[in-house]
Design a protein around this motif. Structure first.
Motif, PDB file in Angstrom:
ATOM      1  N   ALA A  35       0.831  -1.212   0.000  1.00 35.98           N
ATOM      2  CA  ALA A  35       0.000   0.000   0.000  1.00 35.98           C
ATOM      3  C   ALA A  35       0.861   1.256   0.000  1.00 35.98           C
ATOM      4  O   ALA A  35       0.550   2.233  -0.686  1.00 35.98           O
ATOM      5  CB  ALA A  35      -0.928  -0.010   1.206  1.00 35.98           C
ATOM      6  N   GLN A  36       1.951   1.237   0.756  1.00 41.13           N
ATOM      7  CA  GLN A  36       2.854   2.396   0.792  1.00 41.13           C
ATOM      8  C   GLN A  36       3.511   2.609  -0.566  1.00 41.13           C
ATOM      9  O   GLN A  36       3.664   3.741  -1.013  1.00 41.13           O
ATOM     10  CB  GLN A  36       3.930   2.202   1.865  1.00 41.13           C
ATOM     11  CG  GLN A  36       3.399   2.300   3.263  1.00 41.13           C
ATOM     12  CD  GLN A  36       4.436   1.896   4.298  1.00 41.13           C
ATOM     13  OE1 GLN A  36       5.192   0.958   4.098  1.00 41.13           O
ATOM     14  NE2 GLN A  36       4.462   2.611   5.411  1.00 41.13           N
ATOM     15  N   GLN A  38       2.302   1.999  -3.477  1.00 39.19           N
ATOM     16  CA  GLN A  38       1.341   2.541  -4.432  1.00 39.19           C
ATOM     17  C   GLN A  38       1.162   4.048  -4.298  1.00 39.19           C
ATOM     18  O   GLN A  38       0.803   4.719  -5.254  1.00 39.19           O
ATOM     19  CB  GLN A  38      -0.017   1.837  -4.289  1.00 39.19           C
ATOM     20  CG  GLN A  38       0.023   0.369  -4.633  1.00 39.19           C
ATOM     21  CD  GLN A  38       0.625   0.092  -6.013  1.00 39.19           C
ATOM     22  OE1 GLN A  38       0.286   0.751  -6.975  1.00 39.19           O
ATOM     23  NE2 GLN A  38       1.534  -0.861  -6.088  1.00 39.19           N
ATOM     24  N   THR A  39       1.416   4.591  -3.113  1.00 41.14           N
ATOM     25  CA  THR A  39       1.206   6.028  -2.897  1.00 41.14           C
ATOM     26  C   THR A  39       2.489   6.842  -2.988  1.00 41.14           C
ATOM     27  O   THR A  39       2.448   8.060  -2.898  1.00 41.14           O
ATOM     28  CB  THR A  39       0.561   6.276  -1.516  1.00 41.14           C
ATOM     29  OG1 THR A  39       1.429   5.770  -0.499  1.00 41.14           O
ATOM     30  CG2 THR A  39      -0.792   5.599  -1.429  1.00 41.14           C
ATOM     31  N   MET A  40       3.620   6.195  -3.181  1.00 35.07           N
ATOM     32  CA  MET A  40       4.898   6.907  -3.229  1.00 35.07           C
ATOM     33  C   MET A  40       5.076   7.647  -4.555  1.00 35.07           C
ATOM     34  O   MET A  40       4.692   7.144  -5.604  1.00 35.07           O
ATOM     35  CB  MET A  40       6.070   5.940  -3.036  1.00 35.07           C
ATOM     36  CG  MET A  40       6.133   5.361  -1.647  1.00 35.07           C
ATOM     37  SD  MET A  40       7.523   4.254  -1.441  1.00 35.07           S
ATOM     38  CE  MET A  40       8.858   5.424  -1.374  1.00 35.07           C
ATOM     39  N   VAL A  41       5.657   8.817  -4.472  1.00 34.78           N
ATOM     40  CA  VAL A  41       5.972   9.605  -5.662  1.00 34.78           C
ATOM     41  C   VAL A  41       7.493   9.632  -5.786  1.00 34.78           C
ATOM     42  O   VAL A  41       8.180  10.106  -4.881  1.00 34.78           O
ATOM     43  CB  VAL A  41       5.433  11.047  -5.535  1.00 34.78           C
ATOM     44  CG1 VAL A  41       5.840  11.880  -6.726  1.00 34.78           C
ATOM     45  CG2 VAL A  41       3.926  11.031  -5.353  1.00 34.78           C
ATOM     46  N   LYS A  68       9.440  -0.720 -10.119  1.00 36.34           N
ATOM     47  CA  LYS A  68       8.064  -0.624 -10.637  1.00 36.34           C
ATOM     48  C   LYS A  68       8.104  -1.064 -12.101  1.00 36.34           C
ATOM     49  O   LYS A  68       8.642  -0.349 -12.942  1.00 36.34           O
ATOM     50  CB  LYS A  68       7.570   0.810 -10.513  1.00 36.34           C
ATOM     51  CG  LYS A  68       6.140   1.002 -10.911  1.00 36.34           C
ATOM     52  CD  LYS A  68       5.724   2.452 -10.677  1.00 36.34           C
ATOM     53  CE  LYS A  68       4.297   2.661 -11.121  1.00 36.34           C
ATOM     54  NZ  LYS A  68       3.897   4.060 -11.011  1.00 36.34           N
ATOM     55  N   HIS A  80      10.004   3.338  -7.418  1.00 38.06           N
ATOM     56  CA  HIS A  80       9.151   4.039  -6.468  1.00 38.06           C
ATOM     57  C   HIS A  80       9.913   5.163  -5.760  1.00 38.06           C
ATOM     58  O   HIS A  80       9.295   6.035  -5.168  1.00 38.06           O
ATOM     59  CB  HIS A  80       8.577   3.071  -5.439  1.00 38.06           C
ATOM     60  CG  HIS A  80       7.551   2.139  -6.006  1.00 38.06           C
ATOM     61  ND1 HIS A  80       6.280   2.539  -6.332  1.00 38.06           N
ATOM     62  CD2 HIS A  80       7.620   0.836  -6.328  1.00 38.06           C
ATOM     63  CE1 HIS A  80       5.597   1.520  -6.810  1.00 38.06           C
ATOM     64  NE2 HIS A  80       6.394   0.468  -6.820  1.00 38.06           N
TER      65      HIS A  80
END
Length: 98
Positions: A35-36, A38-41, A68, A80
């Motif tokens: 989950a972390q 998926q939200t990382m930029v 990724k 990521h």
């Protein structure tokens, strides 16, 4: 004549072992969840992590937790952490076993 091990040497070796164990524990605790990820930029520059397009001692981006894979219909891989396209066969200092 033998040199006896000094108390100071034993204490220093014990301290170094404790620090090394702490670093290994911290690195394992730093492993991101799905989950972390998926939200990382990605925001770290390639230069900041010493990115290169070739492997290092058998470690490759494709086997890294930060890797990724390309999106459907694309051939470009990303990270990521690291900004910009990367090679699945590359490597950087942020490499962490998947």
């Amino acid at each position: 004549m033998t040199n006896p091990i000094k108390r100071r040497t034993i204490i220093s070796l014990g301290s170094m072992a404790a620090v090394c164990g702490g670093v290994a524990t911290a690195r394992a605790a730093a492993r991101p969840s799905a989950a972390q990820l998926q939200t990382m930029v990605p925001s770290v520059s390639k230069a900041a992590v010493g990115y290169r397009d070739i492997p290092w001692h058998g470690e490759v981006c494709g086997a890294c937790v930060w890797f990724k894979p390309p999106d459907a219909g694309s051939t470009v891989s990303h990270c990521h952490l690291v900004a910009g396209p990367i090679s699945a066969g590359g490597w950087c200092q942020a490499w962490m076993k998947h």
